[in-house]
Design a protein around this motif. Structure first.
Motif, PDB file in Angstrom:
ATOM      1  N   UNK A 106      45.334  18.928  20.442  1.00 44.71           N
ATOM      2  CA  UNK A 106      46.565  19.707  20.549  1.00 44.71           C
ATOM      3  C   UNK A 106      46.331  21.061  21.209  1.00 44.71           C
ATOM      4  N   UNK A 107      45.311  21.115  22.076  1.00 44.43           N
ATOM      5  CA  UNK A 107      44.985  22.352  22.791  1.00 44.43           C
ATOM      6  C   UNK A 107      44.544  21.997  24.203  1.00 44.43           C
ATOM      7  N   UNK A 108      44.682  22.951  25.095  1.00 47.08           N
ATOM      8  CA  UNK A 108      44.172  22.802  26.456  1.00 47.08           C
ATOM      9  C   UNK A 108      42.828  23.507  26.508  1.00 47.08           C
ATOM     10  N   UNK A 154      30.082  23.522  27.821  1.00 48.52           N
ATOM     11  CA  UNK A 154      30.966  23.501  26.661  1.00 48.52           C
ATOM     12  C   UNK A 154      32.421  23.494  27.100  1.00 48.52           C
ATOM     13  N   UNK A 155      33.291  23.186  26.156  1.00 45.92           N
ATOM     14  CA  UNK A 155      34.728  23.296  26.396  1.00 45.92           C
ATOM     15  C   UNK A 155      35.243  24.430  25.529  1.00 45.92           C
ATOM     16  N   UNK A 156      35.943  25.370  26.143  1.00 42.75           N
ATOM     17  CA  UNK A 156      36.492  26.500  25.405  1.00 42.75           C
ATOM     18  C   UNK A 156      38.007  26.378  25.379  1.00 42.75           C
ATOM     19  N   UNK A 157      38.583  26.658  24.233  1.00 43.67           N
ATOM     20  CA  UNK A 157      40.028  26.547  24.072  1.00 43.67           C
ATOM     21  C   UNK A 157      40.715  27.908  24.107  1.00 43.67           C
ATOM     22  N   UNK A 158      39.956  28.987  24.197  1.00 43.79           N
ATOM     23  CA  UNK A 158      40.534  30.322  24.206  1.00 43.79           C
ATOM     24  C   UNK A 158      40.788  30.860  25.603  1.00 43.79           C
ATOM     25  N   UNK A 159      40.264  30.200  26.616  1.00 48.23           N
ATOM     26  CA  UNK A 159      40.401  30.683  27.992  1.00 48.23           C
ATOM     27  C   UNK A 159      41.760  30.294  28.562  1.00 48.23           C
TER      28      UNK A 159
END
Length: 122
Positions: free
Chosen positions: A2-4, A11-16
């Protein structure tokens, strides 16, 4: 989730975010693919306003004392040192050993450099 997310390194960051592109991706994924919930979309809807910017290089000029510049200051060329001294008013240089110990990085041109031809990228 439920996030982009965006890939940063391995890594995958969801805050960017990437400007408004990320917001439009949330809209798209919510309305077209149903992979983003209404709640998640609502949490991301915002108008981002630039309220100014500044140069990190100008910050030291606002202080009377500059401490903790860089571990490479000792190895500047004469023109680089002159620029630092004149631009920032440095008068005294004090060097301390690194808290991290000796640099163990070794550069081996035979193993660490590869020159590719342009054809490889076509």
């Amino acid at each position: 989730d439920d996030k982009i997310g965006y890939t940063e390194g391995d890594q995958i960051t969801y805050g960017a975010t990437v400007g408004y592109k990320t917001l439009f991706v949330y809209y798209f994924e919510h309305h077209m693919n149903k992979s983003i919930s209404a709640r998640s979309l609502k949490d991301k809807i915002a108008m981002h306003l630039d309220c100014g910017s500044f140069s990190y290089a100008e910050i030291p000029k606002r202080f009377d004392v500059i401490m903790g510049l860089t571990g490479t200051l000792q190895h500047l060329s004469e023109p680089e040192r002159k620029t630092m001294d004149e631009k920032y008013g440095l008068k005294v240089h004090t060097y301390m050993p690194s808290l991290f110990g000796k640099n163990m990085l070794r550069f081996y041109e035979k193993h660490d450099v590869h020159i590719s031809t342009i054809e490889r990228f076509n």
